[in-house]
Design an enzyme around this catalytic site. Structure first.
Site, PDB file in Angstrom:
ATOM      1  N   CYS A 263       0.812  -1.223   0.000  1.00  0.00           N
ATOM      2  CA  CYS A 263       0.000   0.000   0.000  1.00  0.00           C
ATOM      3  C   CYS A 263       0.841   1.266   0.000  1.00  0.00           C
ATOM      4  CB  CYS A 263      -0.937  -0.003   1.211  1.00  0.00           C
ATOM      5  SG  CYS A 263      -2.250  -1.228   1.118  1.00  0.00           S
ATOM      6  N   ILE A 264       1.558   1.510   1.081  1.00  0.00           N
ATOM      7  CA  ILE A 264       2.188   2.818   1.281  1.00  0.00           C
ATOM      8  C   ILE A 264       3.264   3.135   0.239  1.00  0.00           C
ATOM      9  CG2 ILE A 264       3.395   4.275   2.952  1.00  0.00           C
ATOM     10  CD1 ILE A 264       2.018   2.710   5.144  1.00  0.00           C
TER      11      ILE A 264
END
Length: 431
Positions: A263-264
């Site tokens: 995600c990040i």
């Protein structure tokens, strides 16, 4: 109601098990026959998901895995939980989403209630109501909102967490039409404690991006402060601990060797790419990405400093990396900065091994195929790790097991990127 979940990985499998436990029959679809076979035998391939849960779901008759996408004709709803990586040019790759749409489109036609399709994969605003909608409409001959319902509900899975679960994390969702949203709320309310409807698919897509951009930007800030404060002789972790005593206006984030997970490191670039279509430049987000991307280089520089103090060069040195997973106490190695550290060290002539209690062997990955097949070093099970013959140890992941080990007698430098080691050797460095 019977549902199908496409993609039985870190998002799709726990979601499917949660629905099955709530009494909703689930057909899990995945293109990997090994996963399908294991799940149908009641075995989990994700360490943070117990095989007992899988076995119980199968025994109840509420969970079955398959590779036959034609079986979408059996269900009332399809949830898409497939990867959305970046291309080698750091542009969004939604091919897995669109391929899933093409596979299921012919089977959306029904004489009964219109089927519901929900995308959970993180992506840029407009993917659901434009890209995916067009694929589904073309493949089915149906019109979204009439012949089938369409919605976006972003996953909020965090592998390894014990304080929150799929059931307890509120579920944001947006529909292509009001009727689509109503169907989505109806479905997820069967298995999730709290749902939060929003006015559109794009708003829901932007919500997920905002959550992860918030983390990426704040991590970049403390990573930059780490470098600055080090030059001033100030320990950034002590600064963060002190600042965290303020009961308002501050939230602690912690530096590290780089970003990991699915995600990040990825999601912010979905927005920066899409923003250019509207003539907007996300300078703040892109700067944060640059800072976080540079962290492995900073760690390597600290490794070289530590070796220089020993009168050694990085070239020809033997380095042991502790931790391959991107976060503690899980086997999830997606986008792990440890792989980047391994690459940088070996490019500079070092010989690199790794240890990770959760990753006994490196599997084939898209980005780091050259490491496939490498096995975790055996460092023993006693309080003092059996680390012999290495010129330096580099801690990259803060697994709980490492905090319990006694490194005080280690006869080489240890570089700690997480401020994690308690019983430290005489030659201890933070990075």
């Amino acid at each position: 109601m019977k549902i199908a979940i496409i993609g039985l990985g870190y998002v799709g499998l726990p979601l499917g098990l949660r629905f099955a436990e709530a009494g909703v029959p689930v057909l899990g679809l995945d293109i990997d026959p090994v996963k399908v076979e294991m799940l149908n035998k009641g075995r989990s391939y994700i360490k943070t998901i117990e095989s007992d849960r899988v076995r119980s779901a199968c025994d109840s008759g509420n969970f079955e895995a398959s590779s036959e996408f034609s079986r979408v004709s059996e269900v009332e709803a399809v949830l898409i939980c497939v990867p959305t990586p970046l291309s080698k040019y750091r542009e969004p790759d939604i091919s897995y989403v669109l391929d899933s749409g093409r596979k299921i489109a012919p089977y959306l036609v029904t004489d009964d209630r219109p089927k519901l399709v929900v995308l959970e994969s993180t992506t840029y605003p407009g993917t659901t109501d434009t890209d995916l909608r067009e694929v589904l409409e073309q493949g089915s001959g149906l019109k979204a909102g009439e012949g089938f319902h369409l919605a976006f509900s972003p996953e909020r899975e965090d592998p390894g967490r014990k304080d929150h679960s799929v059931r307890t994390i509120p579920k944001v969702m947006g529909g292509y039409t009001e009727a689509c949203l109503k169907r989505c709320v109806e479905l997820y309310s069967k298995a999730i404690d709290a749902v939060h409807p929003v006015t559109s698919c794009r708003l829901a897509e932007a919500t997920k991006l905002t959550e992860n951009i918030f983390r990426a930007v704040n991590i970049a800030l403390v990573n930059e402060l780490k470098v600055v404060y080090h030059e001033m002789g100030i320990d950034v972790w002590d600064v963060i601990d002190a600042a965290a005593t303020k009961p308002f206006g501050y939230m602690p984030f912690y530096p590290g060797p780089g970003l990991g997970g699915h995600c990040i490191p990825i999601d912010p670039f979905y927005l920066t790419w899409k923003a250019r279509e509207y003539g907007q430049h996300t300078r703040f987000i892109e700067l944060a990405g640059e800072i976080n991307t540079r962290m492995p280089e900073y760690v390597i520089n600290r490794v070289m400093e530590a070796l220089n103090n020993e009168g050694k060069a990085l070239k020809g040195s033997k380095v042991l990396i502790l931790g391959l997973a991107y976060k503690p106490n899980v086997d999830d190695d997606r986008e792990s900065p440890s792989y980047v550290l391994m690459e940088l060290l070996e490019e500079r002539g070092a010989s690199v091994d790794y240890h990770d209690p959760f990753v006994p062997e490196i599997k084939l990955t898209r980005e780091h195929a050259q490491f496939a097949g490498r096995k975790s070093l055996d460092i023993g099970e006693g309080p003092e790790p059996a680390i012999i013959g290495y010129d330096l140890v580099l801690l990259a992941t803060n697994h709980a097991a490492y905090k319990e080990l006694d490194f005080s007698t280690l006869n080489c430098p240890l570089v700690d990127t997480r401020n994690w080691i308690v019983r430290r050797p005489a030659r201890y460095y933070k990075a």
